[in-house]
Design a protein around this motif. Sequence first.
Motif, PDB file in Angstrom:
ATOM      1  N   TYR A  22       0.831  -1.204   0.000  1.00 28.44           N
ATOM      2  CA  TYR A  22       0.000   0.000   0.000  1.00 28.44           C
ATOM      3  C   TYR A  22       0.869   1.260   0.000  1.00 28.44           C
ATOM      4  O   TYR A  22       0.591   2.226  -0.726  1.00 28.44           O
ATOM      5  CB  TYR A  22      -0.917   0.004   1.222  1.00 28.44           C
ATOM      6  CG  TYR A  22      -1.876   1.162   1.242  1.00 28.44           C
ATOM      7  CD1 TYR A  22      -3.028   1.152   0.466  1.00 28.44           C
ATOM      8  CD2 TYR A  22      -1.618   2.295   2.022  1.00 28.44           C
ATOM      9  CE1 TYR A  22      -3.903   2.232   0.469  1.00 28.44           C
ATOM     10  CE2 TYR A  22      -2.493   3.373   2.033  1.00 28.44           C
ATOM     11  CZ  TYR A  22      -3.629   3.329   1.255  1.00 28.44           C
ATOM     12  OH  TYR A  22      -4.487   4.407   1.242  1.00 28.44           O
ATOM     13  N   PHE A  23       1.919   1.227   0.811  1.00 30.95           N
ATOM     14  CA  PHE A  23       2.840   2.365   0.877  1.00 30.95           C
ATOM     15  C   PHE A  23       3.414   2.680  -0.502  1.00 30.95           C
ATOM     16  O   PHE A  23       3.420   3.840  -0.939  1.00 30.95           O
ATOM     17  CB  PHE A  23       3.960   2.031   1.869  1.00 30.95           C
ATOM     18  CG  PHE A  23       5.108   3.019   1.862  1.00 30.95           C
ATOM     19  CD1 PHE A  23       5.033   4.195   2.578  1.00 30.95           C
ATOM     20  CD2 PHE A  23       6.265   2.754   1.148  1.00 30.95           C
ATOM     21  CE1 PHE A  23       6.086   5.101   2.585  1.00 30.95           C
ATOM     22  CE2 PHE A  23       7.323   3.640   1.145  1.00 30.95           C
ATOM     23  CZ  PHE A  23       7.231   4.819   1.862  1.00 30.95           C
ATOM     24  N   TRP A  24       3.889   1.644  -1.195  1.00 32.94           N
ATOM     25  CA  TRP A  24       4.535   1.883  -2.476  1.00 32.94           C
ATOM     26  C   TRP A  24       3.521   2.182  -3.580  1.00 32.94           C
ATOM     27  O   TRP A  24       3.815   2.926  -4.514  1.00 32.94           O
ATOM     28  CB  TRP A  24       5.417   0.693  -2.860  1.00 32.94           C
ATOM     29  CG  TRP A  24       6.406   1.048  -3.929  1.00 32.94           C
ATOM     30  CD1 TRP A  24       6.472   0.565  -5.201  1.00 32.94           C
ATOM     31  CD2 TRP A  24       7.475   1.992  -3.827  1.00 32.94           C
ATOM     32  NE1 TRP A  24       7.495   1.142  -5.891  1.00 32.94           N
ATOM     33  CE2 TRP A  24       8.135   2.032  -5.066  1.00 32.94           C
ATOM     34  CE3 TRP A  24       7.938   2.805  -2.798  1.00 32.94           C
ATOM     35  CZ2 TRP A  24       9.227   2.843  -5.308  1.00 32.94           C
ATOM     36  CZ3 TRP A  24       9.022   3.632  -3.028  1.00 32.94           C
ATOM     37  CH2 TRP A  24       9.649   3.639  -4.272  1.00 32.94           C
ATOM     38  N   SER A  25       2.335   1.612  -3.482  1.00 35.97           N
ATOM     39  CA  SER A  25       1.301   1.911  -4.476  1.00 35.97           C
ATOM     40  C   SER A  25       0.889   3.374  -4.403  1.00 35.97           C
ATOM     41  O   SER A  25       0.710   4.033  -5.433  1.00 35.97           O
ATOM     42  CB  SER A  25       0.082   1.012  -4.257  1.00 35.97           C
ATOM     43  OG  SER A  25       0.414  -0.348  -4.399  1.00 35.97           O
ATOM     44  N   GLU A  26       0.753   3.886  -3.190  1.00 38.38           N
ATOM     45  CA  GLU A  26       0.342   5.281  -3.035  1.00 38.38           C
ATOM     46  C   GLU A  26       1.483   6.252  -3.304  1.00 38.38           C
ATOM     47  O   GLU A  26       1.256   7.449  -3.461  1.00 38.38           O
ATOM     48  CB  GLU A  26      -0.211   5.509  -1.625  1.00 38.38           C
ATOM     49  CG  GLU A  26      -1.472   4.708  -1.336  1.00 38.38           C
ATOM     50  CD  GLU A  26      -2.551   4.929  -2.372  1.00 38.38           C
ATOM     51  OE1 GLU A  26      -2.776   6.092  -2.764  1.00 38.38           O
ATOM     52  OE2 GLU A  26      -3.168   3.950  -2.814  1.00 38.38           O
ATOM     53  N   ALA A  27       2.720   5.750  -3.338  1.00 39.37           N
ATOM     54  CA  ALA A  27       3.874   6.605  -3.653  1.00 39.37           C
ATOM     55  C   ALA A  27       4.065   6.767  -5.157  1.00 39.37           C
ATOM     56  O   ALA A  27       5.050   7.370  -5.596  1.00 39.37           O
ATOM     57  CB  ALA A  27       5.144   6.032  -3.031  1.00 39.37           C
TER      58      ALA A  27
END
Length: 609
Positions: free
Chosen positions: A82-87
């Motif tokens: 989720y962290f990397w998808s939203e980044a």
Amino acid sequence: MGRSPSSLSTLKLGKLKVVRRQLLQHYQHQPCVSCLAGLYGCQWKRYQRARAQPGECCCSKLECGSVGLILVTFCMTLVLLYFWSEAKNDYNDFDWLTFGALGFWFPWSLVVLAIAAVLFAYIATLLVLAVCLLTKGQRLHLHWGHKLGILLTLSISISATVVLSDLWRQEWTTLLLSLQVTAPYLHMGGVTLMTLLSWPVAFHFFRMNKRVRQAMILALYLAILFALYLVPLGMYSPCIKEQGTLRPPPALIGHRGAPMLAPENTQMSFQKAVEAGGEGLETDVVISYDGVPFLMHDTTLRRTTNIQEVFPNRTSSLASMFTWSEVQQLNAGSWFLSRDPFGTASSLDLDDQARARNQSIPTLRDFLDLAADHGTLVIFDLQRPPKGHPYHDTWINRTLEVVLNESYIHSSQVLWLPSEERQLVHELDPELQQTSGSWASLDELQEDNIVNLNLHYSSMSQEQIHKYASVNISTNLYVVTQPWLYSLAWCAGAQSVTSNAVHVLKALQRPLFLMTPKRYILMWTLTDAASAALILLVFVFHWWQDRGLPFWSDSRQTNEKGPYSKFRTELSDVWSVSSVSVRGDLRSQPATPNLATIAEEATVRASRQ
């Protein structure tokens, strides 16, 4: 000739063995369970696995630890994904960061995303297999290969999260901002997941004979469930607002032009941004060694030019240490087609590709004249030359000279960002829009004649934006590329955003997420109510089944409780078949021990299953 009684007995017993074997094979034929147990614990054969008997724990202490490890790893991989998808909004920055560290271009951001997705999918699959096996009443046994895989996945997830957090701490702010858009849907997804888990939880809850264990499982499940039910109480989003209060969409400023459609900081890029509907243009300015301000974002020329071909011994030299005649020898477009930083170069037609291939570095004057021709706003960062540079002390004056005397742009179109000598600049040309790059008190901003704020999107605050707008100070957020982030800036009331994707954001007719408070409360309450009703039905069903009660009036009452009653009943038919089949032939014979042995063996086989 007639057969002897002993041969008849042997024949009947042989038939009995066949009946028993066929009956047992009926229960051994479980392709779904075989597939689940095979994938989870490599237990493809029936004899390799066992069902959890009523009252027993579904797994040993070691396997309980494995399940706990799966849950922890699942949470870590979910956070990483989720962290990397939203980044994604900042993938381009990450790729250029790795380019500076490694010296060659590669879309490492997509590699990290793929790894995070694969790790999450692997752990999620193991978790689903475990839940399905529990639903089938099977004892869990995780294969040692999966245990090593889980430990490796957990190590990678923790390491990646720590490294990315160290490099990009501000991305955690992005994650928190994303929750203002995705939280309602994450809430629905979490409630749905807990509703599905109610089946295995209820199944094992009523099979346990220890009150303490029952209370622990039910308390943990209900604690998580009610926490999810109440999560919306602490949610805030500027996109939940009353109808009619949404402000006009933020104006779009092309970040270095339109870098998805053309090489950044080139005339082609700025023209593409204007054609896409951009109302402003953003760039970065460097002053050459002989005093010509030109457009370049980096301190060196290595990333966006062919300097390695033209000046191979000066690839690490500062851009400001080159004369303008040397800068003019460089190509500023071929790198865009070869590296394709946004994955969009292939979408250009042949004419645009040829045009991009021949781009050169423009001067500040060229940039300002293009903006004047189209009536767009401009904003630029100004890099101060190093010590020893002829214009180290006069860089502000030299830039002002181009803006006021050499270009025909109107001063009101320029958002003046450099903070050095701001008062002097305002006195020389009061029509320049003084712009600050940081938050400050209203008194400080008004004292410096600030009329615009240019802030990173991570500092987005609806309250602050409205406070400054009340005294006619506009807020511009940079760099906003993803539609969800633009939607959030729109709802927060930002007056403009700087973007790499003007052509994408211009097409948005409304924020991606927008609803009234009443509608949101209705969606929240209906989701929770439907979930609670389904969970209650699931628990009632398992309670009813555990009691052995009929599900309708015509159904027969079973005397035995639990999911094994049918299996025991049909096993008793083995004895019935045997007694009926050989009763006539063995009526005058003594009791045969083989028959009892067969029944006993069938009972043992049944208990093992």
